[in-house]
Design a protein around this motif. Structure first.
Motif, PDB file in Angstrom:
ATOM      1  N   ASP A  29       0.820  -1.210   0.000  1.00  0.00           N
ATOM      2  CA  ASP A  29       0.000   0.000   0.000  1.00  0.00           C
ATOM      3  C   ASP A  29       0.854   1.259   0.000  1.00  0.00           C
ATOM      4  OD1 ASP A  29      -2.207  -1.636   0.062  1.00  0.00           O
ATOM      5  OD2 ASP A  29      -2.739  -1.225   2.151  1.00  0.00           O
ATOM      6  N   THR A  30       2.002   1.193   0.649  1.00  0.00           N
ATOM      7  CA  THR A  30       2.889   2.352   0.762  1.00  0.00           C
ATOM      8  C   THR A  30       3.809   2.507  -0.440  1.00  0.00           C
ATOM      9  OG1 THR A  30       2.879   2.116   3.165  1.00  0.00           O
ATOM     10  CG2 THR A  30       4.651   3.456   2.220  1.00  0.00           C
ATOM     11  N   TYR A  31       4.435   1.406  -0.852  1.00  0.00           N
ATOM     12  CA  TYR A  31       5.475   1.469  -1.883  1.00  0.00           C
ATOM     13  C   TYR A  31       5.011   1.052  -3.278  1.00  0.00           C
ATOM     14  CZ  TYR A  31       8.962   2.335   1.729  1.00  0.00           C
ATOM     15  OH  TYR A  31       9.696   2.892   2.755  1.00  0.00           O
ATOM     16  N   GLY A  32       3.858   0.423  -3.372  1.00  0.00           N
ATOM     17  CA  GLY A  32       3.323   0.007  -4.670  1.00  0.00           C
ATOM     18  C   GLY A  32       3.658  -1.436  -5.011  1.00  0.00           C
ATOM     19  N   PHE A  33       2.931  -1.954  -6.006  1.00  0.00           N
ATOM     20  CA  PHE A  33       3.038  -3.372  -6.370  1.00  0.00           C
ATOM     21  C   PHE A  33       4.374  -3.739  -6.996  1.00  0.00           C
ATOM     22  CE2 PHE A  33      -1.619  -2.798  -6.285  1.00  0.00           C
ATOM     23  CZ  PHE A  33      -1.896  -3.748  -5.315  1.00  0.00           C
ATOM     24  N   LEU A  34       4.978  -2.823  -7.751  1.00  0.00           N
ATOM     25  CA  LEU A  34       6.270  -3.145  -8.364  1.00  0.00           C
ATOM     26  C   LEU A  34       7.332  -3.381  -7.298  1.00  0.00           C
ATOM     27  CD1 LEU A  34       6.403  -0.784 -11.480  1.00  0.00           C
ATOM     28  CD2 LEU A  34       6.046  -3.256 -11.429  1.00  0.00           C
ATOM     29  N   LYS A  35       7.371  -2.501  -6.304  1.00  0.00           N
ATOM     30  CA  LYS A  35       8.317  -2.685  -5.192  1.00  0.00           C
ATOM     31  C   LYS A  35       7.947  -3.944  -4.398  1.00  0.00           C
ATOM     32  CE  LYS A  35      11.162   0.855  -4.594  1.00  0.00           C
ATOM     33  NZ  LYS A  35      12.599   0.641  -4.501  1.00  0.00           N
ATOM     34  N   GLY A  36       6.640  -4.183  -4.254  1.00  0.00           N
ATOM     35  CA  GLY A  36       6.181  -5.382  -3.572  1.00  0.00           C
ATOM     36  C   GLY A  36       6.674  -6.639  -4.271  1.00  0.00           C
ATOM     37  N   ASP A  37       6.624  -6.628  -5.598  1.00  0.00           N
ATOM     38  CA  ASP A  37       7.136  -7.770  -6.371  1.00  0.00           C
ATOM     39  C   ASP A  37       8.625  -7.970  -6.125  1.00  0.00           C
ATOM     40  OD1 ASP A  37       4.668  -8.349  -7.433  1.00  0.00           O
ATOM     41  OD2 ASP A  37       5.074  -7.500  -9.416  1.00  0.00           O
ATOM     42  N   GLU A  38       9.364  -6.883  -5.984  1.00  0.00           N
ATOM     43  CA  GLU A  38      10.797  -6.992  -5.695  1.00  0.00           C
ATOM     44  C   GLU A  38      11.020  -7.671  -4.338  1.00  0.00           C
ATOM     45  OE1 GLU A  38      13.041  -3.352  -6.082  1.00  0.00           O
ATOM     46  OE2 GLU A  38      11.966  -2.812  -7.917  1.00  0.00           O
ATOM     47  N   VAL A  39      10.196  -7.341  -3.358  1.00  0.00           N
ATOM     48  CA  VAL A  39      10.310  -7.957  -2.032  1.00  0.00           C
ATOM     49  C   VAL A  39       9.984  -9.450  -2.112  1.00  0.00           C
ATOM     50  CG1 VAL A  39       9.336  -8.018   0.311  1.00  0.00           C
ATOM     51  CG2 VAL A  39       9.961  -5.832  -0.738  1.00  0.00           C
ATOM     52  N   ILE A  40       8.985  -9.806  -2.912  1.00  0.00           N
ATOM     53  CA  ILE A  40       8.628 -11.224  -3.094  1.00  0.00           C
ATOM     54  C   ILE A  40       9.807 -11.977  -3.721  1.00  0.00           C
ATOM     55  CG2 ILE A  40       7.135 -12.838  -4.369  1.00  0.00           C
ATOM     56  CD1 ILE A  40       5.734 -11.487  -1.980  1.00  0.00           C
ATOM     57  N   LYS A  41      10.417 -11.388  -4.747  1.00  0.00           N
ATOM     58  CA  LYS A  41      11.568 -12.028  -5.411  1.00  0.00           C
ATOM     59  C   LYS A  41      12.748 -12.145  -4.454  1.00  0.00           C
ATOM     60  CE  LYS A  41      10.270 -10.406  -9.980  1.00  0.00           C
ATOM     61  NZ  LYS A  41      10.469  -9.336 -10.949  1.00  0.00           N
ATOM     62  N   PHE A  42      12.998 -11.100  -3.690  1.00  0.00           N
ATOM     63  CA  PHE A  42      14.078 -11.122  -2.694  1.00  0.00           C
ATOM     64  C   PHE A  42      13.828 -12.245  -1.670  1.00  0.00           C
ATOM     65  CE2 PHE A  42      14.430  -9.686   1.783  1.00  0.00           C
ATOM     66  CZ  PHE A  42      15.774  -9.974   1.991  1.00  0.00           C
ATOM     67  N   THR A  43      12.582 -12.369  -1.223  1.00  0.00           N
ATOM     68  CA  THR A  43      12.238 -13.401  -0.246  1.00  0.00           C
ATOM     69  C   THR A  43      12.470 -14.792  -0.835  1.00  0.00           C
ATOM     70  OG1 THR A  43      10.583 -11.922   0.734  1.00  0.00           O
ATOM     71  CG2 THR A  43      10.394 -14.273   1.266  1.00  0.00           C
ATOM     72  N   ALA A  44      12.013 -15.006  -2.056  1.00  0.00           N
ATOM     73  CA  ALA A  44      12.200 -16.300  -2.724  1.00  0.00           C
ATOM     74  C   ALA A  44      13.689 -16.627  -2.855  1.00  0.00           C
ATOM     75  CB  ALA A  44      11.533 -16.280  -4.099  1.00  0.00           C
ATOM     76  N   LYS A  45      14.483 -15.651  -3.282  1.00  0.00           N
ATOM     77  CA  LYS A  45      15.927 -15.874  -3.453  1.00  0.00           C
ATOM     78  C   LYS A  45      16.587 -16.189  -2.111  1.00  0.00           C
ATOM     79  CE  LYS A  45      16.483 -13.024  -7.546  1.00  0.00           C
ATOM     80  NZ  LYS A  45      16.843 -11.699  -8.052  1.00  0.00           N
ATOM     81  N   THR A  46      16.157 -15.515  -1.056  1.00  0.00           N
ATOM     82  CA  THR A  46      16.717 -15.754   0.280  1.00  0.00           C
ATOM     83  C   THR A  46      16.426 -17.184   0.735  1.00  0.00           C
ATOM     84  OG1 THR A  46      16.501 -13.420   0.865  1.00  0.00           O
ATOM     85  CG2 THR A  46      16.675 -14.992   2.696  1.00  0.00           C
TER      86      THR A  46
END
Length: 168
Positions: A29-46
């Motif tokens: 809600d704060t940073y938007g879906f594109l940034k949210g997708d980056e967090v999802i990818k970062f989590t998966a990679k971690t």
């Protein structure tokens, strides 16, 4: 489901990690879906990086959807694995937040009633189910217990994990 069913049929000992992000909706809600997708990818990679570092050939990592992941492994110190995932996640999640939000330690998000609420920086919660042969009949039973222990982990502040220690 397929991977869990296969292991249950083979009567294997294995561990299932149910991983979920805390306060991810507020991040989106704060940073938007594109940034949210980056967090999802970062989590998966971690998750992948840590689980593969244990060099268990039959480990499995899956994206259930949204901010939910599953990991299946065996023959490892799964508590250490959870601690390693949390350590790497917490050390790097800050890269996805503004300097101001990191300094405050929380996000300010307006709710439906127009009231500003504070939400902690996104964290990861892990629910762990240790599966012994014959203990569970099907993947749904494992998933139900996994949801319960993940919920228990989510009740703790910050990144954490909880382990199902009950015997059926």
């Amino acid at each position: 489901q397929v991977e869990l069913r296969k292991r249950l049929l083979k009567k294997e000992d294995f561990v299932v990690l149910y991983l979920d992000l805390d306060n991810f909706k507020e991040y989106n809600d704060t940073y938007g879906f594109l940034k949210g997708d980056e967090v999802i990818k970062f989590t998966a990679k971690t998750i992948l990086k840590i689980m593969h570092s244990y060099k268990v050939e039959d480990s499995f990592v899956g994206h259930i959807g949204g901010d939910d992941f599953v990991g299946i492994t065996s023959g490892v110190d799964y508590e250490k694995m959870c601690q390693d995932i949390i350590t790497v996640f917490d050390a790097n999640i800050k890269e996805y937040f503004s300097k101001e939000d990191i300094e405050k330690g929380y996000l300010e998000v307006e709710n439906r009633k127009g009231i500003i609420e504070q939400f902690p920086i996104t964290a990861i919660s892990i629910g762990v189910v240790n599966v012994n042969p014959g203990e569970y009949k099907n993947p749904l039973e494992i998933g139900e217990i996994g949801a319960q222990v993940k919920h228990l982990a989510k009740t703790q502040m910050g990144s954490s994990y909880a382990i199902n220690r009950r015997k059926i």
